[in-house]
Design a protein around this motif. Sequence first.
Motif, PDB file in Angstrom:
ATOM      1  N   PRO A 190      -0.715 -90.598   2.715  1.00 41.12           N
ATOM      2  CA  PRO A 190      -2.024 -89.991   2.324  1.00 41.12           C
ATOM      3  C   PRO A 190      -2.204 -90.190   0.781  1.00 41.12           C
ATOM      4  O   PRO A 190      -1.237 -90.191  -0.119  1.00 41.12           O
ATOM      5  CB  PRO A 190      -1.744 -88.616   2.680  1.00 41.12           C
ATOM      6  N   SER A 191      -3.494 -89.909   0.532  1.00 41.28           N
ATOM      7  CA  SER A 191      -4.095 -90.187  -0.842  1.00 41.28           C
ATOM      8  C   SER A 191      -3.227 -89.355  -2.081  1.00 41.28           C
ATOM      9  O   SER A 191      -2.988 -90.124  -3.010  1.00 41.28           O
ATOM     10  CB  SER A 191      -5.585 -90.286  -0.978  1.00 41.28           C
ATOM     11  N   ILE A 192      -3.085 -88.005  -1.838  1.00 38.06           N
ATOM     12  CA  ILE A 192      -2.802 -87.519  -3.119  1.00 38.06           C
ATOM     13  C   ILE A 192      -1.108 -87.835  -3.141  1.00 38.06           C
ATOM     14  O   ILE A 192      -0.621 -87.866  -4.349  1.00 38.06           O
ATOM     15  CB  ILE A 192      -2.807 -85.778  -2.688  1.00 38.06           C
ATOM     16  N   MET A 193      -0.261 -87.969  -2.324  1.00 41.20           N
ATOM     17  CA  MET A 193       0.877 -88.670  -2.326  1.00 41.20           C
ATOM     18  C   MET A 193       1.009 -89.901  -3.098  1.00 41.20           C
ATOM     19  O   MET A 193       1.723 -90.170  -3.997  1.00 41.20           O
ATOM     20  CB  MET A 193       1.633 -88.639  -1.036  1.00 41.20           C
ATOM     21  N   VAL A 194      -0.053 -90.606  -2.800  1.00 41.26           N
ATOM     22  CA  VAL A 194      -0.264 -92.144  -3.421  1.00 41.26           C
ATOM     23  C   VAL A 194      -0.457 -91.715  -5.046  1.00 41.26           C
ATOM     24  O   VAL A 194       0.288 -92.493  -5.921  1.00 41.26           O
ATOM     25  CB  VAL A 194      -1.215 -92.835  -2.871  1.00 41.26           C
ATOM     26  N   GLN A 195      -1.289 -90.826  -5.334  1.00 44.26           N
ATOM     27  CA  GLN A 195      -1.558 -90.684  -6.552  1.00 44.26           C
ATOM     28  C   GLN A 195      -0.370 -90.050  -7.381  1.00 44.26           C
ATOM     29  O   GLN A 195      -0.189 -90.397  -8.580  1.00 44.26           O
ATOM     30  CB  GLN A 195      -2.762 -89.561  -6.721  1.00 44.26           C
ATOM     31  N   ARG A 196       0.239 -89.076  -6.830  1.00 42.92           N
ATOM     32  CA  ARG A 196       1.561 -88.591  -7.481  1.00 42.92           C
ATOM     33  C   ARG A 196       2.572 -89.714  -7.715  1.00 42.92           C
ATOM     34  O   ARG A 196       3.008 -89.723  -8.775  1.00 42.92           O
ATOM     35  CB  ARG A 196       2.006 -87.478  -6.505  1.00 42.92           C
ATOM     36  N   ALA A 197       2.769 -90.612  -6.643  1.00 46.37           N
ATOM     37  CA  ALA A 197       3.891 -91.647  -6.700  1.00 46.37           C
ATOM     38  C   ALA A 197       3.432 -92.560  -7.970  1.00 46.37           C
ATOM     39  O   ALA A 197       4.296 -92.747  -8.744  1.00 46.37           O
ATOM     40  CB  ALA A 197       4.107 -92.313  -5.385  1.00 46.37           C
ATOM     41  N   ASP A 198       1.984 -92.868  -8.126  1.00 50.96           N
ATOM     42  CA  ASP A 198       1.798 -93.455  -9.218  1.00 50.96           C
ATOM     43  C   ASP A 198       2.022 -93.076 -10.423  1.00 50.96           C
ATOM     44  O   ASP A 198       2.395 -93.992 -11.531  1.00 50.96           O
ATOM     45  CB  ASP A 198       0.218 -94.068  -9.015  1.00 50.96           C
ATOM     46  N   PRO A 209       5.819 -84.389 -11.884  1.00 47.90           N
ATOM     47  CA  PRO A 209       4.976 -84.997 -10.963  1.00 47.90           C
ATOM     48  C   PRO A 209       6.248 -85.392  -9.580  1.00 47.90           C
ATOM     49  O   PRO A 209       5.534 -85.537  -8.463  1.00 47.90           O
ATOM     50  CB  PRO A 209       4.200 -86.277 -11.328  1.00 47.90           C
ATOM     51  N   LEU A 210       7.199 -85.814 -10.351  1.00 46.27           N
ATOM     52  CA  LEU A 210       7.998 -86.122  -9.157  1.00 46.27           C
ATOM     53  C   LEU A 210       8.603 -85.188  -7.914  1.00 46.27           C
ATOM     54  O   LEU A 210       8.705 -85.295  -6.937  1.00 46.27           O
ATOM     55  CB  LEU A 210       9.596 -86.720  -9.872  1.00 46.27           C
ATOM     56  N   LEU A 211       8.962 -83.910  -8.713  1.00 45.48           N
ATOM     57  CA  LEU A 211       8.990 -82.894  -7.842  1.00 45.48           C
ATOM     58  C   LEU A 211       7.830 -82.430  -6.854  1.00 45.48           C
ATOM     59  O   LEU A 211       8.211 -82.364  -5.846  1.00 45.48           O
ATOM     60  CB  LEU A 211       9.583 -81.678  -8.732  1.00 45.48           C
ATOM     61  N   GLU A 212       6.755 -82.755  -7.447  1.00 41.68           N
ATOM     62  CA  GLU A 212       5.604 -82.520  -6.666  1.00 41.68           C
ATOM     63  C   GLU A 212       5.709 -83.484  -5.388  1.00 41.68           C
ATOM     64  O   GLU A 212       5.250 -83.237  -4.450  1.00 41.68           O
ATOM     65  CB  GLU A 212       4.168 -82.450  -7.476  1.00 41.68           C
ATOM     66  N   TYR A 213       5.811 -84.796  -5.965  1.00 38.63           N
ATOM     67  CA  TYR A 213       6.082 -85.839  -4.942  1.00 38.63           C
ATOM     68  C   TYR A 213       6.893 -85.518  -3.951  1.00 38.63           C
ATOM     69  O   TYR A 213       6.595 -85.728  -2.547  1.00 38.63           O
ATOM     70  CB  TYR A 213       6.231 -87.406  -5.492  1.00 38.63           C
ATOM     71  N   LYS A 214       8.142 -85.174  -4.228  1.00 35.55           N
ATOM     72  CA  LYS A 214       9.190 -84.898  -3.269  1.00 35.55           C
ATOM     73  C   LYS A 214       8.938 -83.784  -2.462  1.00 35.55           C
ATOM     74  O   LYS A 214       8.929 -83.704  -1.128  1.00 35.55           O
ATOM     75  CB  LYS A 214      10.488 -84.372  -4.123  1.00 35.55           C
ATOM     76  N   LYS A 215       8.159 -82.765  -2.838  1.00 31.95           N
ATOM     77  CA  LYS A 215       7.544 -81.501  -1.990  1.00 31.95           C
ATOM     78  C   LYS A 215       6.484 -82.179  -1.102  1.00 31.95           C
ATOM     79  O   LYS A 215       6.691 -81.684   0.036  1.00 31.95           O
ATOM     80  CB  LYS A 215       7.005 -80.736  -2.967  1.00 31.95           C
ATOM     81  N   LEU A 216       5.573 -82.703  -1.339  1.00 36.19           N
ATOM     82  CA  LEU A 216       4.665 -83.483  -0.757  1.00 36.19           C
ATOM     83  C   LEU A 216       5.393 -84.364   0.673  1.00 36.19           C
ATOM     84  O   LEU A 216       5.002 -84.531   1.728  1.00 36.19           O
ATOM     85  CB  LEU A 216       3.616 -84.299  -1.141  1.00 36.19           C
ATOM     86  N   SER A 217       6.171 -85.256   0.079  1.00 31.06           N
ATOM     87  CA  SER A 217       7.031 -86.106   0.828  1.00 31.06           C
ATOM     88  C   SER A 217       7.723 -85.293   2.136  1.00 31.06           C
ATOM     89  O   SER A 217       7.477 -85.715   3.104  1.00 31.06           O
ATOM     90  CB  SER A 217       7.814 -87.162   0.087  1.00 31.06           C
ATOM     91  N   ARG A 218       8.184 -84.390   1.677  1.00 31.92           N
ATOM     92  CA  ARG A 218       8.823 -83.591   2.635  1.00 31.92           C
ATOM     93  C   ARG A 218       8.002 -83.037   3.667  1.00 31.92           C
ATOM     94  O   ARG A 218       8.149 -83.091   4.963  1.00 31.92           O
ATOM     95  CB  ARG A 218       9.604 -82.427   1.936  1.00 31.92           C
ATOM     96  N   LEU A 219       6.802 -82.370   3.311  1.00 30.87           N
ATOM     97  CA  LEU A 219       5.909 -82.035   4.005  1.00 30.87           C
ATOM     98  C   LEU A 219       5.226 -83.032   5.182  1.00 30.87           C
ATOM     99  O   LEU A 219       5.107 -83.016   6.148  1.00 30.87           O
ATOM    100  CB  LEU A 219       4.761 -81.275   3.384  1.00 30.87           C
ATOM    101  N   TYR A 220       5.160 -84.275   4.347  1.00 29.37           N
ATOM    102  CA  TYR A 220       4.500 -85.318   5.207  1.00 29.37           C
ATOM    103  C   TYR A 220       5.523 -85.681   6.168  1.00 29.37           C
ATOM    104  O   TYR A 220       4.934 -85.830   7.318  1.00 29.37           O
ATOM    105  CB  TYR A 220       4.183 -86.365   4.179  1.00 29.37           C
TER     106      TYR A 220
END
Length: 572
Positions: free
Chosen positions: A205-213, A261-272
């Motif tokens: 999903p888009s926000i995860m992609v943004q955070r990863a970038d 942003p990495l911690l944010e990404y990990k959090k989103l990734s977990r939810l995803y």
Amino acid sequence: MSLSATDPAWILNARNGVNYVATLISADGTERTQQIAVADWPAWVQQHEHPNSPRWVFNDTALVYPTLLNAGVRVARAHDLRLCHAILRDSAFVAGGESLRHATAWEVAPAAEPSERPIEALFDFGVQGPRHVPGDPADVRAEFDRQRAILDAADGRLRLLTVAESTGALIAAEMRSAGLPWDVLAHEQMLAETLGVRPPGGGTPSIMVQRADEVRQLLGDPTVSLDSQPKLLRALHRAGIMVESTSKWELEEQTHPAIEPLLEYKKLSRLYSANAWAWLSEWVRDGRFRPVYVPGGVVTGRWASSGGGALQIPRALRAAVRAAPGWRLIVADVAQLEPRVLAAMSGDLAMADAARGQDLYSGLVDRGIVATRQEAKIAVLGAMYGSTTGEAGRLVPRLRRAFPQAMAMVDDAAQTGEDGGIVSTLLGRSSPPASDEWTAVQRAATDADADSSSEQRARRSARDRGRFTRNFIVQGTAAEWALAWLAEIRRGLAALPETTGQKTEPSGAAFQAVPHLAFFLHDEVILHVPGDLADAAADVVRQAAARAATLLFGTFPLDFPLDLKIAENAGK
DNA sequence: CGCTGTAGCGCG
DNA sequence: AAAGCGCGCTACAGCG
């Protein structure tokens, strides 16, 4: 209405190749056996279920009861041979458990997802496969007789435990059958807000992609995969972030701009991956989340779950739990259940005094035992878990001075475990014996030629086991309190007057027309009830807590206060 | 390719 | 790098 001598006190349920076979055993010892055609069994059970219900003896409630529930039949009382076998086999309160230890056919895992199976398979008492406990008349009878002989001679607490455990098995099946009302649209809206738009063909999903970038750019590594621990770790090192793992707690101590942003990404990734669209489509059907509860699935007696991660639903997602129109949720949890249980089971009046009122932790601060609520929490958890280092190690001794009786109880349990012994909960569920491997490690360390590493290993595994047995008595007794609470809630709900509002909530089997338990997690419950019965149901939950306390701890002066709300959704 | 083990994180 | 109990689940790594 009194039980006449010929009313059955127990009805054993079994199956031969063709029919159900019920053995009705009356209080005066008279018996009769009846065969019932498979298709007639639910109706037959319904006929024999009445205010002075017999106790239905099932080989495995998880296997058998869904058949009744699917037919709209509930029973009030049960005795689950599989679950009670496991308790009685190991209980230190039992003198002669050998008879059970020889009956190894009763030691199997619970049936997997019974209600997912085709309807014919539901009428399977286990005669067909090695996966199940026995279901034929002779085996059921033999096991029942063994258990009854043990229970007749046993402490009343053990009888209470087997009743509570068996009632829990009924409740687990009923909750799965009813399901937890889940608002898919609200959940999806939350996903869209936090994870972003999901690409039509699937994918990130888009926000995860943004955070990863963002992370990749800040690390100066435009292609690194954030989902591979080794690759991410190397990328972090290249960027000068010298962590030893990619875990959240370690990253949190770093100051590099890529960390946030990495911690944010990990959090989103977990939810995803855990609780997003895939989870919804797999686990939520017709607006109901139906986890498989596994009563007695944890050695301490806590329930486990299988499928859907019922015990790990993120708190943020509870907002998606939403009552049916005209209905309400009762959401209740016990404040600091385990420390209260420790105070009560040890008879520690000083600790009970500090626990009185809504918040035990504040009670410790008020008495000057520790300085802050946070310290109180660390100290209390440390006492129950066996912490020896850091802040907990510093604070626990204060608890030992303030509450010597409670601390002696957990310290003794730890010592027993370190010595290879067995500990028991208040009602008599005992810890498993030390494994052969554990014993071998201990023996190796006492050999004359033992080296220091084997001594070290033995000490460590002894301490590990000590922490386990220390916690076992508290966690296990808390699980017993919770079982009693659940059973009393169920009983209280059954006694409520009929609703004057909408009787049947939309998705329903017959029994969903009544207020019902919808969720349970160690020390919290969610009830789903018609709106006009909400206040009465809330009272049932409160009274059940008081009854549970009395059942386990008699008149010991300690209450178990609830955080309780009546609401349309279960979120904060 | 499937299987198993592990890291990591969610819950109490 | 978890300290300090009990779990389940997912994705990845590493194996045959």
